[in-house]
Design an enzyme around this catalytic site. Structure first.
Site, short mmCIF file in Angstrom:
data_model
loop_
_atom_site.label_atom_id
_atom_site.label_comp_id
_atom_site.label_asym_id
_atom_site.label_seq_id
_atom_site.Cartn_x
_atom_site.Cartn_y
_atom_site.Cartn_z
N SER A 193 38.81 35.81 36.28
CA SER A 193 38.95 37.10 36.84
C SER A 193 40.44 37.77 36.28
O SER A 193 40.46 38.81 35.68
CB SER A 193 39.29 37.44 38.36
OG SER A 193 40.00 36.73 38.63
N ARG A 197 40.10 40.77 33.42
CA ARG A 197 40.97 41.75 34.16
C ARG A 197 41.61 42.47 32.87
O ARG A 197 41.59 43.72 32.69
CB ARG A 197 41.86 41.87 35.28
CG ARG A 197 42.41 42.92 35.87
CD ARG A 197 43.19 42.76 36.95
NE ARG A 197 42.49 41.91 38.22
CZ ARG A 197 42.75 40.82 38.53
NH1 ARG A 197 43.45 39.98 37.70
NH2 ARG A 197 41.74 40.42 39.50
N ASN A 201 40.80 45.80 30.98
CA ASN A 201 41.70 47.07 30.91
C ASN A 201 42.14 47.54 29.64
O ASN A 201 41.96 48.69 28.97
CB ASN A 201 42.91 46.73 31.64
CG ASN A 201 42.56 47.24 33.45
OD1 ASN A 201 42.77 48.39 33.49
ND2 ASN A 201 42.30 46.08 34.04
#
Lengths: 258, 156
Positions: A193, A197, A201
């Site tokens: 994660s 992440r 992004n």
């Protein structure tokens, strides 16, 4: 590369921009642009840090030292909140992550066509300037943090204690198989994660910049600047989140009990 | 994403980067910051101590001054008393001396009077003798006297 206006072939434009400059294949696939820009940024930061570190003004700091001291204080506060015992690695680790991720993300704010066009003129036809839009970068960091977490887990709890924590959490020893699966997933989800992440992004951020770049030139400034302003927030936030989660994971790994 | 050399390259960069920041920035700078905060704390403590010392010195100063004042007044009192004593003593000795001098001078006077009286007595005797001689001389008849004298001499 010879092509007409970008809007003629948007799909080709976007996929071209998202294609890294690669050398080799299979295991020896090297994304030259990713490594070049991340190492360049790291070198600049190291150079500035070295200069500041060599001529520390003890009494009244000024200039760069002030900036770095503020950052160190900021990171140190977070570390002290998370760690009951002092830890020598986590502070520098957090600071490095914050600086590196922030600056790599900040490459996003350079107009999307500027560096690729410049490279194109020098005969390099593919260039991704934001290293954090390459999962190699984000996974490299998150895996190192994962390894550090395992190291701390084994150091604090011992090899057997660490293995036992897989069996008894979260439902107690009688559901050991389920516990094992759950804890395994939980542990593996952390680096995954963390890396995804940041990558997600930055990748989508870059994609939006590319989409904006496809608009007619007289429309670009408004959404472009708005997205850039919003992105200043995003890149800082992502760097901050990466750092805080790192500190959290390492602190969880070095907890005595469980 | 595949496991590629890029991944390991980035990992290596990351390790070197963290190590470098730790060795050349974090450690010296945190040490400097710690030293500075210690120094500031020390300075503040020293200032506090100085203030306390000043306070103490003030108290000591006033007590010393008070002491000195009382001492001075006692000294002055003592001195006054002593001076009175000395004056008294001087007066007494002077009186005594005066009395002694008066006494001795009276004695001397008496002695002198006595001496003068004695002398006067002697003078009067001599004078009367001289007078008597003169009277006798004028009255004497040599022949008669010689005859008396011869008689005295021959009578033996």
């Amino acid at each position: 590369m010879t092509e007409g206006p970008a809007t003629d072939n948007p799909v080709q434009y976007i996929s071209h921009h998202l294609q890294p400059l690669q050398v080799g294949s299979g295991f020896w696939q090297i994304n030259v642009d990713t490594i070049f820009f991340s190492v360049l940024i790291a070198s600049i930061v190291m150079f500035i840090s070295y200069r500041v570190g060599q001529r520390i003004q003890a009494g009244a700091p000024s200039g760069m030292q002030n900036v770095l001291e503020t950052l160190i204080d900021f990171v140190n506060d977070l570390v002290k909140e998370a760690f009951p015992k002092p830890n020598k690695i986590v502070g520098p680790l957090g600071l490095t992550i914050f600086l590196w991720v922030f600056l790599m993300n900040a490459m996003d704010l350079i107009p999307v066509d500027l560096l690729p066009k410049a490279a194109d003129m020098m005969g390099i036809h593919y260039l991704k300037v934001v290293p954090t839009t390459d999962p190699h970068t984000t996974f490299a960091m998150s895996l190192m943090i994962f390894i550090l977490c395992i190291y701390y887990n084994i150091k604090i709890k011992g090899g057997f204690g660490y293995f036992k924590s897989f069996l008894v959490h979260p439902f107690g020893i009688w559901l050991a198989p389920i516990n094992f699966i759950l804890t395994m997933v939980e542990e593996l989800a952390k680096p995954l994660s963390l890396a995804l992440r940041l990558f997600g992004n930055m990748f989508t951020g870059e994609l939006v910049f590319l989409l904006i770049a496809l608009l007619p030139w007289y429309i670009i400034p408004l959404p472009g600047s708005l997205w850039a302003i919003f992105h200043i927030l995003v890149i800082t936030l992502q760097a901050f989140i990466f750092m805080v989660l790192t500190i959290m994971y390492v602190s969880l790994a070095s907890e005595e009990s469980h | 994403m595949n496991v590629t050399a890029t991944l390991f390259g980035q990992m290596l960069t990351f390790i070197v980067f963290v190590w470098f920041i730790k060795a050349y920035l974090w450690e010296p700078l945190t040490k400097a910051m710690e030293d500075r905060s210690n120094k500031i704390a020390e300075g503040l403590a020293a200032a506090e101590q100085g203030q306390q010392k000043i306070e103490q010195a003030k108290i000591e100063f006033t007590t010393r001054i008070d002491e000195a004042k009382t001492k001075a007044s006692t000294i002055i009192g003592d001195a006054e008393q002593k001076s009175k004593l000395i004056v008294e003593e001087a007066r007494n000795t002077a009186k005594d001396e005066a009395a002694k001098i008066a006494k001795s001078s009276a004695q001397q006077l008496e002695q002198e009077i006595n001496a003068a009286r004695e002398k006067l007595k002697a003078d009067v005797a001599e004078l009367s003798l001289v007078c008597a001689e003169r009277v006798l001389e004028s009255e004497i008849d040599k022949k008669k006297h010689n005859k008396i004298i011869d008689e005295v001499i021959n009578s033996d």
